[in-house]
Design an enzyme around this catalytic site. Structure first.
Site, mmCIF file in Angstrom:
data_model
loop_
_atom_site.group_PDB
_atom_site.id
_atom_site.type_symbol
_atom_site.label_atom_id
_atom_site.label_comp_id
_atom_site.label_asym_id
_atom_site.label_seq_id
_atom_site.Cartn_x
_atom_site.Cartn_y
_atom_site.Cartn_z
ATOM 1 N N ASP A 30 -19.082 26.620 24.874
ATOM 2 C CA ASP A 30 -18.135 25.623 25.383
ATOM 3 C C ASP A 30 -18.299 24.338 24.560
ATOM 4 O O ASP A 30 -19.429 23.909 24.266
ATOM 5 C CB ASP A 30 -18.400 25.348 26.868
ATOM 6 C CG ASP A 30 -17.247 24.597 27.506
ATOM 7 O OD1 ASP A 30 -16.546 25.175 28.346
ATOM 8 O OD2 ASP A 30 -17.051 23.403 27.150
ATOM 9 N N HIS A 99 -10.880 32.680 31.596
ATOM 10 C CA HIS A 99 -12.211 32.524 31.016
ATOM 11 C C HIS A 99 -13.235 32.399 32.122
ATOM 12 O O HIS A 99 -12.954 31.898 33.212
ATOM 13 C CB HIS A 99 -12.278 31.315 30.074
ATOM 14 C CG HIS A 99 -11.772 30.038 30.662
ATOM 15 N ND1 HIS A 99 -10.426 29.758 30.788
ATOM 16 C CD2 HIS A 99 -12.426 28.965 31.172
ATOM 17 C CE1 HIS A 99 -10.280 28.560 31.343
ATOM 18 N NE2 HIS A 99 -11.474 28.064 31.589
ATOM 19 N N HIS A 101 -17.007 30.839 32.870
ATOM 20 C CA HIS A 101 -18.059 29.932 32.410
ATOM 21 C C HIS A 101 -19.404 30.570 32.756
ATOM 22 O O HIS A 101 -19.677 30.843 33.938
ATOM 23 C CB HIS A 101 -17.976 28.587 33.145
ATOM 24 C CG HIS A 101 -16.722 27.810 32.891
ATOM 25 N ND1 HIS A 101 -16.667 26.747 32.018
ATOM 26 C CD2 HIS A 101 -15.462 27.930 33.401
ATOM 27 C CE1 HIS A 101 -15.441 26.233 32.008
ATOM 28 N NE2 HIS A 101 -14.687 26.932 32.841
HETATM 29 P P1 AMP Z 1 -11.499 25.079 32.524
HETATM 30 O O1 AMP Z 1 -11.466 23.617 32.857
HETATM 31 O O2 AMP Z 1 -12.175 25.922 33.549
HETATM 32 O O3 AMP Z 1 -10.114 25.575 32.171
HETATM 33 O O4 AMP Z 1 -12.404 25.219 31.254
HETATM 34 C C1 AMP Z 1 -11.947 25.072 29.946
HETATM 35 C C2 AMP Z 1 -13.151 24.859 29.100
HETATM 36 O O5 AMP Z 1 -12.766 25.067 27.750
HETATM 37 C C3 AMP Z 1 -13.764 23.469 29.194
HETATM 38 O O6 AMP Z 1 -15.104 23.579 29.653
HETATM 39 C C4 AMP Z 1 -13.682 22.946 27.764
HETATM 40 O O7 AMP Z 1 -14.822 22.199 27.399
HETATM 41 C C5 AMP Z 1 -13.564 24.224 26.958
HETATM 42 N N1 AMP Z 1 -12.880 24.112 25.670
HETATM 43 C C6 AMP Z 1 -11.663 23.585 25.426
HETATM 44 N N2 AMP Z 1 -11.370 23.691 24.112
HETATM 45 C C7 AMP Z 1 -12.405 24.330 23.536
HETATM 46 C C8 AMP Z 1 -12.713 24.746 22.208
HETATM 47 N N3 AMP Z 1 -11.867 24.542 21.182
HETATM 48 N N4 AMP Z 1 -13.911 25.351 21.961
HETATM 49 C C9 AMP Z 1 -14.764 25.562 22.973
HETATM 50 N N5 AMP Z 1 -14.528 25.210 24.253
HETATM 51 C C10 AMP Z 1 -13.380 24.590 24.525
#
Ligand code: AMP
Length: 113
Positions: A30, A99, A101
């Site tokens: 992440d 996704h 986490h």
């Molecule tokens: P959510 O808020 O559950 O949709 O989680 C989305 C996650 O994607 C967040 O924790 C972000 O930090 C992560 N994220 C967004 N863009 C990227 C990226 N390019 N590479 C890695 N993680 C990302």
């Protein structure tokens, strides 16, 4: 899917730090870690969220869930981990590609809300 950031990561168009990959899923760091270990596990086939599971095979969903334990073992995670998926607005889902986490590496908050 065009314009999906996680599809671009799966395709290698956007760089990522890979932790696991199989025919169904891909796992990477992440960008904004909320724990010492914070990895995202995504199905390779685009599906927006847990609300749309009918759009992916059971095998892809199972692969995502199984990947968590495989990664935890590979990283030598001790004392457990959390696997969570935000679904929709109220859960603050910010990327519309399913996704999970994987959070580990410290005592996590008991609060889930
Ligand atoms: P959510 O808020 O559950 O949709 O989680 C989305 C996650 O994607 C967040 O924790 C972000 O930090 C992560 N994220 C967004 N863009 C990227 C990226 N390019 N590479 C890695 N993680 C990302």
């Amino acid at each position: 899917m065009k314009d999906c950031i996680f599809c671009k990561i799966v395709e290698g168009i956007i760089p990522s730090t890979k932790y696991y990959e199989d025919e169904h899923c891909y796992a990477f760091s992440d960008a904004n870690p909320m724990a010492p270990i914070h990895i995202l596990i995504v199905p390779k086939k685009h599906v927006a969220s847990l609300a749309d599971l009918e759009q992916i095979d059971d095998a892809a969903l199972a692969a995502c869930l199984r990947a968590a334990e495989k990664i935890a073992q590979k990283l030598g995670v001790k004392d457990g981990y959390r696997l969570a998926s935000n679904c929709g607005k109220n859960a603050h889902q910010s990327v519309q590609h399913l996704h999970f986490h994987l959070l580990a590496g410290e005592k996590l908050s008991p609060k889930m809300g």
